[in-house]
Design an enzyme around this catalytic site. Structure first.
Site, PDB file in Angstrom:
ATOM      1  N   ARG A 153       0.632  -1.345   0.436  1.00 42.34           N
ATOM      2  CA  ARG A 153      -0.069   0.042   0.255  1.00 42.34           C
ATOM      3  C   ARG A 153       0.376   1.147   0.156  1.00 42.34           C
ATOM      4  O   ARG A 153       0.126   2.518  -0.703  1.00 42.34           O
ATOM      5  CB  ARG A 153      -1.057  -0.124   1.051  1.00 42.34           C
ATOM      6  CG  ARG A 153      -1.645  -0.792   0.463  1.00 42.34           C
ATOM      7  CD  ARG A 153      -2.790  -1.031   1.941  1.00 42.34           C
ATOM      8  NE  ARG A 153      -2.523  -2.105   3.264  1.00 42.34           N
ATOM      9  CZ  ARG A 153      -2.540  -2.756   3.510  1.00 42.34           C
ATOM     10  NH1 ARG A 153      -2.803  -4.345   2.535  1.00 42.34           N
ATOM     11  NH2 ARG A 153      -1.650  -3.212   4.782  1.00 42.34           N
TER      12      ARG A 153
ATOM     13  N   GLU B   1       5.850 -11.203  13.071  1.00 42.27           N
ATOM     14  CA  GLU B   1       4.149 -11.361  14.329  1.00 42.27           C
ATOM     15  C   GLU B   1       4.541 -13.325  14.248  1.00 42.27           C
ATOM     16  O   GLU B   1       4.577 -13.757  14.777  1.00 42.27           O
ATOM     17  CB  GLU B   1       3.799 -11.034  14.420  1.00 42.27           C
ATOM     18  CG  GLU B   1       2.556 -10.065  13.377  1.00 42.27           C
ATOM     19  CD  GLU B   1       2.818  -9.548  12.544  1.00 42.27           C
ATOM     20  OE1 GLU B   1       1.920  -9.700  11.960  1.00 42.27           O
ATOM     21  OE2 GLU B   1       3.798  -9.022  12.267  1.00 42.27           O
TER      22      GLU B   1
END
Length: 176
Positions: A59, A96
């Site tokens: 993005r 993560e």
């Protein structure tokens, strides 16, 4: 009057239960919201010399291209491993849920060029940190980093500031 934050949709439990996903596609789809975000991202850099805008996949390409267009300067993508066709350098980083690798073309930035790094969201700062390290390897001078959203509870801003980076944010959401 609406703020940038008002254009961002929150989707609960995506991509995992307990995550509140901040979806900027609703911001991008609205012409007023998108214009507002780009204008606000540009504002801190009025009169500042910037040679190139660098967008982080994916993005960051959307805002980065629009910002580069407004500044009449070049745009450089930093992509996930294996997506760029020319000679690249790479930087591993931790997510993560594992590890990933970012790449940039070796000829995309010349030593001493002043760059602005953009992305939609700053969470843990891992992607931005990898991008910054790639740019530093190429000798770029990073003027600032700019994000639409900060998730302050995840510590990305503190990580980038500890690296000596200027961090510009349009809005923040508490939690994950």
């Amino acid at each position: 009057m609406k703020s940038v934050q008002d254009y961002i949709r929150t989707i609960p439990d995506f991509p995992h239960e307990g995550i509140m996903f901040r979806d900027v596609t609703t911001l991008f789809a609205d012409p007023r919201g998108f214009r507002m975000a780009i204008d606000q991202m540009l504002h801190p850099f009025a009169g500042v010399k910037i040679d190139k805008v660098v967008g982080l996949e994916a993005r960051g390409f959307i805002m980065g291209g629009a910002i580069a267009h407004q500044l009449s300067i070049g745009f450089v993508p930093i992509r996930k491993k294996g997506k760029l066709p020319g000679e690249t350098i790479s930087q591993d980083y931790t997510l993560e849920y594992g590890q990933a690798t970012m790449e940039i073309h070796t000829d995309a930035i010349q030593p001493g060029e002043k760059v602005l790094v953009v992305d939609d969201l700053l969470a843990t700062g891992g992607t931005a940190e990898a991008g910054i390290k790639l740019l530093q390897k190429l000798g770029a001078e990073i003027v600032s980093t700019s994000f639409i959203i900060d998730l302050p509870d995840l510590g990305g801003r503190k990580k980038l500031e500890a690296m000596g980076m200027d961090v510009q944010i349009l809005c923040a959401f508490e939690g994950l």
